[in-house]
Design a protein around this motif. Structure first.
Motif, short mmCIF file in Angstrom:
data_model
loop_
_atom_site.label_atom_id
_atom_site.label_comp_id
_atom_site.label_asym_id
_atom_site.label_seq_id
_atom_site.Cartn_x
_atom_site.Cartn_y
_atom_site.Cartn_z
N ALA A 260 42.93 31.94 32.66
CA ALA A 260 41.89 30.91 32.71
C ALA A 260 42.53 29.55 32.50
O ALA A 260 43.61 29.44 31.91
CB ALA A 260 40.86 31.17 31.62
N ARG B 72 38.19 30.74 44.68
CA ARG B 72 37.01 31.12 43.87
C ARG B 72 37.40 31.29 42.40
O ARG B 72 38.47 31.84 42.11
CB ARG B 72 36.49 32.44 44.44
CG ARG B 72 35.19 32.91 43.91
CD ARG B 72 34.77 34.16 44.70
NE ARG B 72 33.94 33.80 45.84
CZ ARG B 72 32.65 33.48 45.76
NH1 ARG B 72 32.04 33.44 44.61
NH2 ARG B 72 31.96 33.21 46.85
N PHE B 73 36.53 30.80 41.51
CA PHE B 73 36.78 31.01 40.07
C PHE B 73 35.45 31.17 39.34
O PHE B 73 34.41 30.69 39.83
CB PHE B 73 37.57 29.83 39.47
CG PHE B 73 36.93 28.48 39.68
CD1 PHE B 73 35.88 28.04 38.87
CD2 PHE B 73 37.40 27.64 40.70
CE1 PHE B 73 35.31 26.78 39.07
CE2 PHE B 73 36.81 26.38 40.91
CZ PHE B 73 35.77 25.96 40.10
N ALA B 74 35.50 31.85 38.20
CA ALA B 74 34.32 31.91 37.32
C ALA B 74 34.28 30.62 36.53
O ALA B 74 35.32 29.99 36.30
CB ALA B 74 34.43 33.11 36.39
N TYR B 75 33.07 30.19 36.15
CA TYR B 75 32.94 28.91 35.43
C TYR B 75 32.22 29.13 34.11
O TYR B 75 31.17 29.78 34.06
CB TYR B 75 32.14 27.92 36.30
CG TYR B 75 31.82 26.62 35.59
CD1 TYR B 75 32.76 25.60 35.51
CD2 TYR B 75 30.56 26.43 35.00
CE1 TYR B 75 32.47 24.41 34.84
CE2 TYR B 75 30.27 25.24 34.35
CZ TYR B 75 31.22 24.24 34.27
OH TYR B 75 30.94 23.08 33.62
N HIS B 76 32.79 28.60 33.03
CA HIS B 76 32.16 28.69 31.71
C HIS B 76 32.14 27.31 31.09
O HIS B 76 33.10 26.56 31.22
CB HIS B 76 32.97 29.62 30.79
CG HIS B 76 33.11 31.01 31.32
ND1 HIS B 76 32.16 31.98 31.15
CD2 HIS B 76 34.11 31.59 32.04
CE1 HIS B 76 32.55 33.10 31.73
NE2 HIS B 76 33.74 32.89 32.28
N TYR C 253 40.20 36.09 28.97
CA TYR C 253 40.88 36.06 30.28
C TYR C 253 42.38 36.29 30.17
O TYR C 253 43.09 36.31 31.18
CB TYR C 253 40.58 34.73 31.00
CG TYR C 253 39.20 34.73 31.62
CD1 TYR C 253 39.00 35.31 32.87
CD2 TYR C 253 38.11 34.21 30.95
CE1 TYR C 253 37.74 35.34 33.44
CE2 TYR C 253 36.85 34.23 31.50
CZ TYR C 253 36.66 34.80 32.76
OH TYR C 253 35.41 34.83 33.32
N ALA D 15 41.53 32.60 37.37
CA ALA D 15 40.34 33.44 37.54
C ALA D 15 39.11 32.70 37.02
O ALA D 15 37.99 32.93 37.48
CB ALA D 15 40.52 34.75 36.79
N ALA D 16 39.31 31.82 36.03
CA ALA D 16 38.15 31.14 35.43
C ALA D 16 38.52 29.73 34.98
O ALA D 16 39.67 29.46 34.62
CB ALA D 16 37.66 31.93 34.22
#
Ligand SMILES: Cc1cc2nc3c(=O)[nH]c(=O)nc-3n(C[C@H](O)[C@H](O)[C@H](O)COP(=O)(O)OP(=O)(O)OC[C@H]3O[C@@H](n4cnc5c(N)ncnc54)[C@H](O)[C@@H]3O)c2cc1C
Length: 300
Positions: free
Chosen positions: A28, A5-9, A24, A49-50
């Motif tokens: 990141a 799982r990762f955050a997406y930007h 981050y 993490a992202a």
């Protein structure tokens, strides 16, 4: 397998991307074409993490001729470079090397910035940056800095880019008019990473002289290697058949290749010799007619 799982930007500007990298604190990953990063994520060899997706930053994709340089934005696709009239005219070695990068779908997504930041020693772009004395422009919270290939590549898949920095541009000096060039490589199958590659550029002089030579190799060490000792032989002895053979033999002495599942060190060293000779001969054969070696001294 699926990525962790990762955050997406998806920032719209370099400034936004840099702010996210800082937020981050090294945890990141920048996503360019995804052709190297996504497999690493899928195998969970990378678990950031992202993801900071650079694909919305239109300002990072361009090819511009500027004085004596060609400037390529980091997000310029390999396929764009392959067909760029500026690259074909001013950097034909880069155009030729691009045709050897993977397969069409990979070049359609893959970027020049991603390839250099990934720093695979067998990749074509790091060898071209090395051969042509190019630089990359890097931006981070401490401002902007320019790095030569030697300053950028540190080891296998490792660069000196800090976790909060972004490679924004690649700057390559325009190749001199009439320069001969060639990129030769050996791979198991078409489109595979090269086992060894050799980038060559030569500038002819009167009577078979060599005004300047550039030779760099891929896949013969942890980073691309500029073979100055081989270049010096050509600049001193000219572009004869014997000088090319001597330069190629010197090239093989200058590298310290690894053994791995693809090839032994001895095989790679021999490939450096064979491919350097092949690249130099083809480069000499493409020299502008007026500058090519004089009859009787023509390289074979
Ligand atoms: C089957 C296959 C065959 C291939 N064959 C070849 C080949 O023959 N030759 C070759 O050279 N390549 C080959 N590749 C790799 C391909 O060229 C990739 O495009 C390239 O290595 C990475 O570029 P990318 O834009 O896809 O970057 P990504 O995969 O998105 O990123 C790669 C790495 O660079 C970092 N990064 C990306 N952009 C930046 C930036 N602007 N600043 C800082 N860091 C950044 C990412 O965080 C990541 O760590 C192949 C790939 C595949 C899947």
């Amino acid at each position: 397998m699926k990525p962790a799982r990762f955050a997406y930007h998806a920032p719209a500007s370099v400034e936004e991307a840099l702010a996210l990298l800082a937020r981050y604190g090294g945890d990141a990953k920048l996503l360019a074409g995804g052709q190297s990063l996504v497999p690493l994520l899928n195998f969970r060899l990378s678990r950031p993490a992202a993801l900071i997706d650079l694909n919305q930053i239109a300002a990072l994709a361009y090819v511009r001729e500027d004085g004596g340089h060609v400037r390529l934005g980091a997000m310029t696709r390999q396929r764009t470079i392959e067909f760029s009239p500026v690259v074909r005219r001013r950097l034909p070695l880069l155009a030729e090397a691009t045709t050897l990068v993977g397969h069409l779908p990979i070049r359609t997504r893959g970027t020049i910035g991603g390839s250099l930041a990934h720093a695979d020693p067998s990749a074509e772009y790091p060898a071209v940056l090395t051969a042509l004395d190019g630089q990359v422009v890097v931006r981070g919270p401490r401002g902007e800095r320019m790095l030569t290939a030697r300053e950028l590549f540190q080891g296998y898949l490792t660069t000196t880019l800090a976790a909060d920095e972004l490679l924004v541009e690649v700057r390559l000096p325009v190749m001199p008019d009439g320069a001969g060039f060639a990129f030769e490589e050996q791979s198991r199958r078409h489109g595979d990473f090269a086992i060894v590659g050799s980038a060559a550029m030569v500038l002819g002089g009167r009577g078979g002289r060599c005004a300047a030579a550039r030779v760099a190799t891929a896949g013969a060490g942890a980073v691309p290697v500029r073979l100055r000792g081989a270049e010096e032989i050509l600049e001193r002895d000219g572009l004869s058949h014997a000088a090319v053979d001597a330069a190629a033999s010197r090239a093989a002495e200058l590298v310290d290749p690894p053994s791995d599942i693809h090839a032994s060190a001895a095989y790679r060293r021999n490939l450096v010799r064979v491919l350097t000779a092949r690249a130099l001969r083809r480069a000499i054969s493409t020299l502008s007619h007026s500058l090519s070696p004089a009859a009787g001294e023509r390289a074979g």
